[in-house]
Design a protein around this motif. Structure first.
Motif, PDB file in Angstrom:
ATOM      1  N   MET A  89       0.854  -1.198   0.000  1.00 22.55           N
ATOM      2  CA  MET A  89       0.000   0.000   0.000  1.00 22.55           C
ATOM      3  C   MET A  89       0.884   1.241   0.000  1.00 22.55           C
ATOM      4  O   MET A  89       2.046   1.188   0.391  1.00 22.55           O
ATOM      5  CB  MET A  89      -0.908   0.030   1.239  1.00 22.55           C
ATOM      6  CG  MET A  89      -1.983  -1.012   1.270  1.00 22.55           C
ATOM      7  SD  MET A  89      -3.049  -0.837   2.736  1.00 22.55           S
ATOM      8  CE  MET A  89      -4.002   0.626   2.285  1.00 22.55           C
ATOM      9  N   GLU A  90       0.292   2.337  -0.405  1.00 23.97           N
ATOM     10  CA  GLU A  90       0.980   3.606  -0.360  1.00 23.97           C
ATOM     11  C   GLU A  90       1.247   3.975   1.104  1.00 23.97           C
ATOM     12  O   GLU A  90       0.371   3.824   1.953  1.00 23.97           O
ATOM     13  CB  GLU A  90       0.062   4.652  -1.007  1.00 23.97           C
ATOM     14  CG  GLU A  90       0.657   5.988  -1.208  1.00 23.97           C
ATOM     15  CD  GLU A  90      -0.284   6.914  -1.969  1.00 23.97           C
ATOM     16  OE1 GLU A  90       0.212   7.921  -2.480  1.00 23.97           O
ATOM     17  OE2 GLU A  90      -1.498   6.644  -2.038  1.00 23.97           O
ATOM     18  N   THR A  91       2.455   4.431   1.394  1.00 26.79           N
ATOM     19  CA  THR A  91       2.783   4.899   2.734  1.00 26.79           C
ATOM     20  C   THR A  91       2.291   6.330   2.854  1.00 26.79           C
ATOM     21  O   THR A  91       2.545   7.156   1.979  1.00 26.79           O
ATOM     22  CB  THR A  91       4.298   4.823   2.981  1.00 26.79           C
ATOM     23  OG1 THR A  91       4.704   3.457   2.892  1.00 26.79           O
ATOM     24  CG2 THR A  91       4.669   5.363   4.355  1.00 26.79           C
ATOM     25  N   VAL A  92       1.553   6.611   3.921  1.00 25.63           N
ATOM     26  CA  VAL A  92       0.976   7.942   4.074  1.00 25.63           C
ATOM     27  C   VAL A  92       1.275   8.508   5.454  1.00 25.63           C
ATOM     28  O   VAL A  92       1.566   7.774   6.399  1.00 25.63           O
ATOM     29  CB  VAL A  92      -0.559   7.944   3.846  1.00 25.63           C
ATOM     30  CG1 VAL A  92      -0.892   7.555   2.427  1.00 25.63           C
ATOM     31  CG2 VAL A  92      -1.269   7.055   4.841  1.00 25.63           C
ATOM     32  N   HIS A 109      -7.380   1.422   7.566  1.00 25.44           N
ATOM     33  CA  HIS A 109      -6.114   1.239   6.856  1.00 25.44           C
ATOM     34  C   HIS A 109      -5.539  -0.164   7.040  1.00 25.44           C
ATOM     35  O   HIS A 109      -5.150  -0.806   6.070  1.00 25.44           O
ATOM     36  CB  HIS A 109      -5.114   2.292   7.328  1.00 25.44           C
ATOM     37  CG  HIS A 109      -3.947   2.478   6.405  1.00 25.44           C
ATOM     38  ND1 HIS A 109      -3.520   3.725   6.011  1.00 25.44           N
ATOM     39  CD2 HIS A 109      -3.119   1.611   5.806  1.00 25.44           C
ATOM     40  CE1 HIS A 109      -2.477   3.591   5.218  1.00 25.44           C
ATOM     41  NE2 HIS A 109      -2.205   2.315   5.093  1.00 25.44           N
ATOM     42  N   ASP A 117      -8.431   9.164   3.089  1.00 30.60           N
ATOM     43  CA  ASP A 117      -7.959  10.279   2.272  1.00 30.60           C
ATOM     44  C   ASP A 117      -8.086  11.648   2.933  1.00 30.60           C
ATOM     45  O   ASP A 117      -7.216  12.507   2.770  1.00 30.60           O
ATOM     46  CB  ASP A 117      -8.682  10.295   0.920  1.00 30.60           C
ATOM     47  CG  ASP A 117      -8.282   9.115   0.050  1.00 30.60           C
ATOM     48  OD1 ASP A 117      -7.085   8.776   0.025  1.00 30.60           O
ATOM     49  OD2 ASP A 117      -9.163   8.530  -0.611  1.00 30.60           O
ATOM     50  N   ARG A 123       1.686  11.969   0.982  1.00 27.06           N
ATOM     51  CA  ARG A 123       1.767  10.620   0.417  1.00 27.06           C
ATOM     52  C   ARG A 123       3.245  10.337   0.157  1.00 27.06           C
ATOM     53  O   ARG A 123       3.940  11.119  -0.467  1.00 27.06           O
ATOM     54  CB  ARG A 123       0.969  10.515  -0.872  1.00 27.06           C
ATOM     55  CG  ARG A 123      -0.520  10.654  -0.625  1.00 27.06           C
ATOM     56  CD  ARG A 123      -1.300  10.702  -1.932  1.00 27.06           C
ATOM     57  NE  ARG A 123      -2.706  10.924  -1.665  1.00 27.06           N
ATOM     58  CZ  ARG A 123      -3.601   9.965  -1.467  1.00 27.06           C
ATOM     59  NH1 ARG A 123      -3.222   8.697  -1.489  1.00 27.06           N
ATOM     60  NH2 ARG A 123      -4.853  10.256  -1.228  1.00 27.06           N
ATOM     61  N   ALA A 125       6.364   7.118  -0.637  1.00 18.13           N
ATOM     62  CA  ALA A 125       6.566   6.009  -1.572  1.00 18.13           C
ATOM     63  C   ALA A 125       5.804   4.774  -1.120  1.00 18.13           C
ATOM     64  O   ALA A 125       5.621   4.565   0.075  1.00 18.13           O
ATOM     65  CB  ALA A 125       8.055   5.695  -1.672  1.00 18.13           C
ATOM     66  N   PRO A 126       5.369   3.931  -2.077  1.00 15.21           N
ATOM     67  CA  PRO A 126       4.705   2.687  -1.692  1.00 15.21           C
ATOM     68  C   PRO A 126       5.655   1.790  -0.922  1.00 15.21           C
ATOM     69  O   PRO A 126       6.846   1.774  -1.174  1.00 15.21           O
ATOM     70  CB  PRO A 126       4.289   2.039  -3.007  1.00 15.21           C
ATOM     71  CG  PRO A 126       4.704   2.957  -4.098  1.00 15.21           C
ATOM     72  CD  PRO A 126       5.474   4.088  -3.506  1.00 15.21           C
ATOM     73  N   SER A 127       5.107   1.040   0.011  1.00 19.47           N
ATOM     74  CA  SER A 127       5.891   0.102   0.795  1.00 19.47           C
ATOM     75  C   SER A 127       6.080  -1.182   0.016  1.00 19.47           C
ATOM     76  O   SER A 127       5.199  -1.614  -0.711  1.00 19.47           O
ATOM     77  CB  SER A 127       5.183  -0.169   2.112  1.00 19.47           C
ATOM     78  OG  SER A 127       5.899  -1.089   2.869  1.00 19.47           O
TER      79      SER A 127
END
Length: 128
Positions: A89-92, A109, A117, A123, A125-127
């Protein structure tokens, strides 16, 4: 001070062992990182951190999730800030996370695999 019985000592040992296991990153790929710089603490970061620890335990996710703290994440106006890292998933970075929102983040999550959102400040980088 009252003397501790053998059962008291065993219970204390079990409690401390569980506490230490929570902090052990071994085998835990999901991370919740709560900003605990001065600004984060003054905005309620300690209570938010505690809420994450309690909710992760309540959902029986402690073997998969490590809850840690960091210093300032650079978004002082959004404190308490929380970075959530879930593989695939996207790291946020979530902002203004209250203890009530911490519970929602764990459910949405981590369990439902849906980003919140409206709370996202940044936002990353994706993990992997």
């Amino acid at each position: 001070m009252a003397k501790l019985t053998l059962e008291d000592l065993r219970a204390l040992r079990a409690q401390m062992k569980k506490s230490l296991e929570r902090r052990d990153p071994e085998g835990k790929r999901i991370q919740i990182i709560v900003g605990m710089g001065t600004c984060g603490i003054s905005a309620g970061g300690k209570e938010t951190l505690r809420a994450f620890l309690e909710e992760v335990e309540a959902k029986n996710l402690d073997s998969q999730v490590i809850v840690r703290q960091s210093g300032c994440m650079g978004h002082c106006d959004q404190e308490p800030t929380v970075e959530v890292v879930v593989p695939g998933m996207e790291t946020v970075l979530y902002g203004k996370v209250t203890p009530a929102l911490a519970k929602d983040i764990v459910q949405s999550h981590l369990v439902d695999k849906k980003l919140m959102d409206k709370l996202i400040v940044e936002r990353l980088a994706p993990s992997k």
